[in-house]
Each structure stands twice: as C-alpha cells, then as structure tokens.
Design a protein around this motif. Structure first.
Motif, PDB file in Angstrom:
ATOM      1  N   LEU A 146     -10.008  -5.344   0.582  1.00 50.60           N
ATOM      2  CA  LEU A 146     -10.352  -5.032   1.879  1.00 50.60           C
ATOM      3  C   LEU A 146     -11.149  -5.986   2.704  1.00 50.60           C
ATOM      4  O   LEU A 146     -10.839  -6.433   3.829  1.00 50.60           O
ATOM      5  CB  LEU A 146     -10.388  -3.684   2.428  1.00 50.60           C
ATOM      6  CG  LEU A 146      -9.560  -2.627   1.790  1.00 50.60           C
ATOM      7  CD1 LEU A 146      -9.964  -1.172   2.161  1.00 50.60           C
ATOM      8  CD2 LEU A 146      -8.281  -2.767   2.807  1.00 50.60           C
ATOM      9  N   ARG A 199       0.843  -1.126  -0.258  1.00 52.72           N
ATOM     10  CA  ARG A 199      -0.156  -0.034  -0.083  1.00 52.72           C
ATOM     11  C   ARG A 199       0.916   1.327  -0.151  1.00 52.72           C
ATOM     12  O   ARG A 199       0.514   2.282  -0.709  1.00 52.72           O
ATOM     13  CB  ARG A 199      -0.965  -0.096   1.237  1.00 52.72           C
ATOM     14  CG  ARG A 199      -2.112  -1.241   1.090  1.00 52.72           C
ATOM     15  CD  ARG A 199      -3.067  -1.268   2.393  1.00 52.72           C
ATOM     16  NE  ARG A 199      -3.782  -0.016   2.281  1.00 52.72           N
ATOM     17  CZ  ARG A 199      -5.144   0.117   1.739  1.00 52.72           C
ATOM     18  NH1 ARG A 199      -5.569  -0.801   0.869  1.00 52.72           N
ATOM     19  NH2 ARG A 199      -5.764   1.132   1.574  1.00 52.72           N
ATOM     20  N   VAL A 249      -4.965  -7.669  -8.038  1.00 58.04           N
ATOM     21  CA  VAL A 249      -4.994  -6.436  -7.690  1.00 58.04           C
ATOM     22  C   VAL A 249      -5.829  -5.507  -8.505  1.00 58.04           C
ATOM     23  O   VAL A 249      -6.104  -4.342  -8.223  1.00 58.04           O
ATOM     24  CB  VAL A 249      -3.610  -6.052  -8.148  1.00 58.04           C
ATOM     25  CG1 VAL A 249      -3.274  -4.436  -8.449  1.00 58.04           C
ATOM     26  CG2 VAL A 249      -2.394  -6.329  -7.207  1.00 58.04           C
ATOM     27  N   ASP A 256     -10.895  -1.816  -4.502  1.00 55.69           N
ATOM     28  CA  ASP A 256     -10.082  -1.735  -3.084  1.00 55.69           C
ATOM     29  C   ASP A 256     -10.917  -2.290  -2.109  1.00 55.69           C
ATOM     30  O   ASP A 256     -10.312  -2.980  -1.382  1.00 55.69           O
ATOM     31  CB  ASP A 256      -9.590  -0.328  -2.842  1.00 55.69           C
ATOM     32  CG  ASP A 256      -8.797  -0.364  -1.753  1.00 55.69           C
ATOM     33  OD1 ASP A 256      -7.815  -1.174  -1.717  1.00 55.69           O
ATOM     34  OD2 ASP A 256      -9.098   0.294  -0.797  1.00 55.69           O
ATOM     35  N   ASN A 257     -12.298  -1.999  -2.280  1.00 54.50           N
ATOM     36  CA  ASN A 257     -13.158  -2.582  -1.108  1.00 54.50           C
ATOM     37  C   ASN A 257     -13.299  -4.201  -1.168  1.00 54.50           C
ATOM     38  O   ASN A 257     -13.441  -4.883  -0.304  1.00 54.50           O
ATOM     39  CB  ASN A 257     -14.571  -2.139  -1.500  1.00 54.50           C
ATOM     40  CG  ASN A 257     -15.298  -2.403  -2.456  1.00 54.50           C
ATOM     41  OD1 ASN A 257     -14.684  -2.233  -3.692  1.00 54.50           O
ATOM     42  ND2 ASN A 257     -16.653  -2.598  -2.491  1.00 54.50           N
ATOM     43  N   THR A 308       2.216   1.740  -3.559  1.00 57.07           N
ATOM     44  CA  THR A 308       1.109   2.194  -4.475  1.00 57.07           C
ATOM     45  C   THR A 308       0.756   3.590  -4.071  1.00 57.07           C
ATOM     46  O   THR A 308       0.746   4.636  -5.179  1.00 57.07           O
ATOM     47  CB  THR A 308      -0.367   1.445  -4.264  1.00 57.07           C
ATOM     48  OG1 THR A 308       0.143   0.055  -4.581  1.00 57.07           O
ATOM     49  CG2 THR A 308      -1.511   1.769  -5.007  1.00 57.07           C
ATOM     50  N   ASP A 309       0.747   3.879  -2.844  1.00 50.49           N
ATOM     51  CA  ASP A 309       0.476   5.591  -2.762  1.00 50.49           C
ATOM     52  C   ASP A 309       1.805   6.411  -2.954  1.00 50.49           C
ATOM     53  O   ASP A 309       1.494   7.695  -3.563  1.00 50.49           O
ATOM     54  CB  ASP A 309       0.269   5.548  -1.178  1.00 50.49           C
ATOM     55  CG  ASP A 309      -0.967   4.993  -0.598  1.00 50.49           C
ATOM     56  OD1 ASP A 309      -1.740   4.715  -1.272  1.00 50.49           O
ATOM     57  OD2 ASP A 309      -0.845   4.889   0.682  1.00 50.49           O
TER      58      ASP A 309
END
Length: 215
Positions: A192, A130, A184, A188-189, A133-134
């Motif tokens: 998660l 993460r 990937v 995103d949900n 990615t950010d």
C-alpha cells in the motif's frame, strides 16, 4: 456497486475526500454524446467527459446503463467471473479516471492522457487482485496479469496517437504490476505504501520508477 468500487480505490490511495462518482454519472448514450460534443463513438460504454467552465472544469462520467446492469447481475464483489471481467474493468477504469482528475484538480496540477490511462490500468489490476484475494480465488489472481496485459487487443479504429498511448500505458502498467505481483509476499502495508507513493509521483518520475523497479 459504484460506491463500493470507488471506496476500494479511495482506501488504497488515501488521497483524501473525493466527490461521489454517482453524482456525476451519465448512463444515457445520447446525453453523453451531447455532452461530449459528438466525440463519443456509438460502441463506447465508458468515457470521462471534460469541459472547461470559466475557471473551473466540468466533469461527467459516462457508463452505459446496459453495462451497469450486466455488472450488477454478475456481482463481482461477491464472486469474480472471467467472462464478466471486461465489464468490471470498464467501470473501474471510469472511476479511476474520475478519481485521478478530481485529485489532480484539488492539487491544482495538470494530468496527461497517458498518465490517466497508466493509472487506470494499474487500478484495474490492483482492484481485481484484491477482490480475488478476498474471495480466495487463487486461480484468477494467478492469471490476472496475463489476461489484463498480455491478452489485450486494441480497437482497430484507434488513431495512431491513440493506439500508441494505450499501448504505452499497457506496457508500463504491465511492468509495474509484475513487480507488484513479485512482492505479494510483502506485508500489505508495504504494498500500500508503494502504491500510494507511486500515485503521487509526477509522470516523469513514474516512468523512471517503473524502469528502475526499485522498491
């Protein structure tokens, strides 16, 4: 730095309020060895210290002061560097252990050493992925699985049972995280939701889920 890394894991798993890891932190090796009843090896930089205290569990997290200083200097929250990943992973592993023990205790559920190590390996992968990615670091994200799971080396002084536990945790986490990497492209949900469901599974169901790779 510790607060931000713990907050990241808390947000991923949504396990409710947990204790601030900084309130349980030990950075002096002599104090850690005293609390750990001399079970801390001289070269250890991270360890979760547990001791029964009447009907409760006393918990401390040892992170060596020099380790924390190196991590602050490298500032992985701003820019990840391959040479500084080991320090980041040690700290994330400690926070992962602390969070998982605290959450399991709040559920009045036991946790095995293998389960702790498995979750820490997954947390190292997810947390670093993460951050990469950010930061828009596609190269690091692409190589992360190999660096973390394939290029791993275990310490020679490990006892056979310890070596088997770390090897098993690495192998299970490698398979699980390869599945995460393949997903990937999912929203995103969705990822998660998968991580949160896996976090809450009993250990036997975690192993079955990894073997089935079903999501």
């Amino acid at each position: 730095m510790l607060a931000q890394l713990q907050r990241q894991l808390n947000e991923i798993y949504r396990v409710g309020s947990v204790y601030d890891v900084r309130d349980f932190l030990i950075t002096d090796p002599e104090t850690a060895r005293r609390y750990g009843q001399a079970s801390i090896r001289p070269d250890t930089e991270e360890a979760l210290l547990l001791a029964p205290d009447n009907d409760e569990l006393a918990v401390s997290l040892y992170l060596d002061a020099e380790l924390l200083a190196r991590l602050e200097a490298s500032d992985p929250l701003t820019r990840l560097r391959h040479g500084a990943l080991d320090d980041l992973w040690k700290v994330v592993e400690g926070i992962s252990h602390f969070n998982y023990v605290a959450w399991k205790a709040s559920q009045d559920r036991e946790v095995s050493l293998l389960e702790l190590e498995l979750q820490a390996e997954i947390d190292k992968f997810v947390s670093t992925a993460r951050l990469a990615t950010d930061q828009g670091d596609a190269g690091l994200a692409r190589n992360l699985h190999r660096w973390l799971f394939e290029d791993v080396r275990f310490r020679a002084h490990l006892k056979p049972a310890e070596h088997d536990r770390y090897r098993s945790a690495n192998d299970y986490a490698a398979r699980y995280c390869r599945g995460l990497s393949a997903a990937v492209g999912e929203p995103d949900n969705v990822l998660l939701a998968e991580l949160r469901r896996f976090y809450r599974l009993p250990m036997t169901e975690k192993i079955s889920h990894i073997h089935s790779r079903a999501w």
